[in-house]
Design a protein around this motif. Sequence first.
Motif, PDB file in Angstrom:
ATOM      1  N   LYS A  44       0.849  -1.187   0.000  1.00  0.00           N
ATOM      2  CA  LYS A  44       0.000   0.000   0.000  1.00  0.00           C
ATOM      3  C   LYS A  44       0.884   1.236   0.000  1.00  0.00           C
ATOM      4  O   LYS A  44       2.011   1.211   0.502  1.00  0.00           O
ATOM      5  CB  LYS A  44      -0.956   0.021   1.198  1.00  0.00           C
ATOM      6  N   ASP A  45       0.384   2.305  -0.556  1.00  0.00           N
ATOM      7  CA  ASP A  45       1.133   3.552  -0.615  1.00  0.00           C
ATOM      8  C   ASP A  45       0.970   4.352   0.669  1.00  0.00           C
ATOM      9  O   ASP A  45      -0.024   4.203   1.399  1.00  0.00           O
ATOM     10  CB  ASP A  45       0.645   4.406  -1.792  1.00  0.00           C
ATOM     11  N   ALA A  46       1.936   5.231   0.930  1.00  0.00           N
ATOM     12  CA  ALA A  46       1.821   6.143   2.056  1.00  0.00           C
ATOM     13  C   ALA A  46       0.600   7.030   1.842  1.00  0.00           C
ATOM     14  O   ALA A  46       0.342   7.505   0.739  1.00  0.00           O
ATOM     15  CB  ALA A  46       3.074   7.009   2.161  1.00  0.00           C
ATOM     16  N   GLY A  47      -0.184   7.201   2.902  1.00  0.00           N
ATOM     17  CA  GLY A  47      -1.404   8.007   2.808  1.00  0.00           C
ATOM     18  C   GLY A  47      -2.644   7.181   2.526  1.00  0.00           C
ATOM     19  O   GLY A  47      -3.768   7.690   2.601  1.00  0.00           O
ATOM     20  N   GLN A  83       0.467   9.214  19.410  1.00  0.00           N
ATOM     21  CA  GLN A  83      -0.420   9.976  20.292  1.00  0.00           C
ATOM     22  C   GLN A  83      -0.004  11.436  20.403  1.00  0.00           C
ATOM     23  O   GLN A  83      -0.850  12.325  20.586  1.00  0.00           O
ATOM     24  CB  GLN A  83      -0.493   9.337  21.685  1.00  0.00           C
ATOM     25  N   LYS A  84       1.292  11.723  20.257  1.00  0.00           N
ATOM     26  CA  LYS A  84       1.724  13.125  20.354  1.00  0.00           C
ATOM     27  C   LYS A  84       1.198  13.926  19.160  1.00  0.00           C
ATOM     28  O   LYS A  84       0.680  15.039  19.325  1.00  0.00           O
ATOM     29  CB  LYS A  84       3.248  13.215  20.427  1.00  0.00           C
ATOM     30  N   VAL A  85       1.320  13.367  17.967  1.00  0.00           N
ATOM     31  CA  VAL A  85       0.821  14.067  16.777  1.00  0.00           C
ATOM     32  C   VAL A  85      -0.706  14.173  16.827  1.00  0.00           C
ATOM     33  O   VAL A  85      -1.281  15.231  16.546  1.00  0.00           O
ATOM     34  CB  VAL A  85       1.265  13.341  15.492  1.00  0.00           C
ATOM     35  N   ASP A  94      -9.004  14.416  14.137  1.00  0.00           N
ATOM     36  CA  ASP A  94      -8.476  13.333  13.313  1.00  0.00           C
ATOM     37  C   ASP A  94      -8.597  13.636  11.817  1.00  0.00           C
ATOM     38  O   ASP A  94      -9.346  14.518  11.399  1.00  0.00           O
ATOM     39  CB  ASP A  94      -9.185  12.016  13.637  1.00  0.00           C
ATOM     40  N   TRP A  95      -7.861  12.888  11.027  1.00  0.00           N
ATOM     41  CA  TRP A  95      -7.765  13.112   9.588  1.00  0.00           C
ATOM     42  C   TRP A  95      -9.029  12.709   8.836  1.00  0.00           C
ATOM     43  O   TRP A  95      -9.236  13.144   7.712  1.00  0.00           O
ATOM     44  CB  TRP A  95      -6.558  12.377   9.011  1.00  0.00           C
ATOM     45  N   ARG A  96      -9.869  11.895   9.453  1.00  0.00           N
ATOM     46  CA  ARG A  96     -11.125  11.525   8.793  1.00  0.00           C
ATOM     47  C   ARG A  96     -12.153  12.651   8.910  1.00  0.00           C
ATOM     48  O   ARG A  96     -12.818  12.992   7.936  1.00  0.00           O
ATOM     49  CB  ARG A  96     -11.687  10.238   9.408  1.00  0.00           C
ATOM     50  N   SER A  97     -12.258  13.227  10.108  1.00  0.00           N
ATOM     51  CA  SER A  97     -13.242  14.292  10.295  1.00  0.00           C
ATOM     52  C   SER A  97     -12.753  15.625   9.738  1.00  0.00           C
ATOM     53  O   SER A  97     -13.549  16.517   9.470  1.00  0.00           O
ATOM     54  CB  SER A  97     -13.577  14.446  11.785  1.00  0.00           C
ATOM     55  N   THR A 101      -6.536  18.129   6.774  1.00  0.00           N
ATOM     56  CA  THR A 101      -5.313  18.012   7.578  1.00  0.00           C
ATOM     57  C   THR A 101      -4.541  16.741   7.263  1.00  0.00           C
ATOM     58  O   THR A 101      -3.398  16.592   7.691  1.00  0.00           O
ATOM     59  CB  THR A 101      -5.649  17.994   9.085  1.00  0.00           C
ATOM     60  N   ALA A 102      -5.157  15.812   6.550  1.00  0.00           N
ATOM     61  CA  ALA A 102      -4.597  14.474   6.381  1.00  0.00           C
ATOM     62  C   ALA A 102      -3.194  14.474   5.784  1.00  0.00           C
ATOM     63  O   ALA A 102      -2.258  13.886   6.351  1.00  0.00           O
ATOM     64  CB  ALA A 102      -5.532  13.620   5.530  1.00  0.00           C
ATOM     65  N   GLN A 103      -2.991  15.120   4.653  1.00  0.00           N
ATOM     66  CA  GLN A 103      -1.697  15.080   3.982  1.00  0.00           C
ATOM     67  C   GLN A 103      -0.586  15.613   4.877  1.00  0.00           C
ATOM     68  O   GLN A 103       0.494  15.023   4.975  1.00  0.00           O
ATOM     69  CB  GLN A 103      -1.748  15.883   2.677  1.00  0.00           C
ATOM     70  N   GLN A 104      -0.867  16.737   5.529  1.00  0.00           N
ATOM     71  CA  GLN A 104       0.149  17.315   6.405  1.00  0.00           C
ATOM     72  C   GLN A 104       0.402  16.410   7.616  1.00  0.00           C
ATOM     73  O   GLN A 104       1.548  16.217   8.029  1.00  0.00           O
ATOM     74  CB  GLN A 104      -0.282  18.697   6.875  1.00  0.00           C
TER      75      GLN A 104
END
Length: 279
Positions: A44-47, A83-85, A94-97, A101-104
Motif C-alpha cells: 500500500k502507498d503512504a497516505g 499519540q503526540k501528533v 483526526d484526519w477523517r473528520s 489536515t490528512a496530507q500534512q
Amino acid sequence: MSDNDPSVAPDSERAALRADCANCFGLCCVALTLTASADFAISKDAGEPCPNLQEDFRCGIHTALRPKGFSGCTVYDCFGAGQKVSQETYGGQDWRSAPDTAQQMFQVFPVVRQLQELLWYLTEALSLPAAGPLHAEIGRALEATERHTRRPAAELAGLDVAAHRDGVADLLRRVSTRVRATAPRRKKRGHRGADLMGARLKGADLRGADLRGAYLIAADLSGADLRLADVIGADFRDADLSGADLTDSLFLTQTQLNAARGNAATGLPGRLTRPTHWS
C-alpha cells in the motif's frame, strides 16, 4: 527529567515514549508505505489506509497480525509519536473528520517519530552514570529535541530533522565511548556497520562491543554476552537471542527485540518487555 537523581528516568517519562494506540488516529496504519513481503501480506502507498484499519482507528486483526502475514506491524514502534501528533500537534482532530489536515498529518508523523526515537536514546544516555561528564550536554539536547516535537504542524513538516539527528548522533557516540570503556576485559571490537548476517556468535563475549548499525540478520547470538555493547541501529531481524545477556546493552529498543527471536532465558533491560512471540 527527575527532580532528584538525573540518572534515573521516571516511569512517566518512559511512558511518553511508548506507543499509546488508544490515543492515536491509526497513523502508522495510514502514513507509512507497506511492501508485500515476509513482513507484510499486502502493498500500500503512504497516505492510503490499511484495509485492516477500522473506523475507530483500531486494527481489525491486532490479535492475529503474525498468522495473517503482518509480522512487520508487530515490530514497528512509533516511540509515542502517534499519540503526540494526534492529541498534541492536532489537538485531537483526526484526519477523517478533517480531511484537509490528512496530507500534512501524514507528513508530520514520521518527523515526530524520528524525534521521539532520539528522546528515547537521550533519556537512556542521561541514566548512565559513566556518562556523567556529558549529562549537562545530554540534558540540553533532550530539551531541544522535546521543543522540536512541540512545534506547530507547519514547522514540523519543514523541519530539517536529519541535521538535528546528526548532532544528537555525535553526542550519543561520545556517550557510547565512555560507557563501553567500563566493560570488563574489554577488547577492541570494531563491528560498527559490519555485515554479520547469519554470523555464528553463539556464546560470544561481546561486552563493550561497538555494534552500531551492524547487520545481525539471522545471526546466532544465543548465549552471547552483549552487556555494555552499543547496538543502536543494529538489525536483529530473525537473530537468535536465546539465553543472551542484554541486560545493559546500550540503546537497545523494543523494535529490535520484536524483530528477533529469544526465550525466557534472554536477559533484558527493565525498560523493555519480552516479546509475546518468543518461546
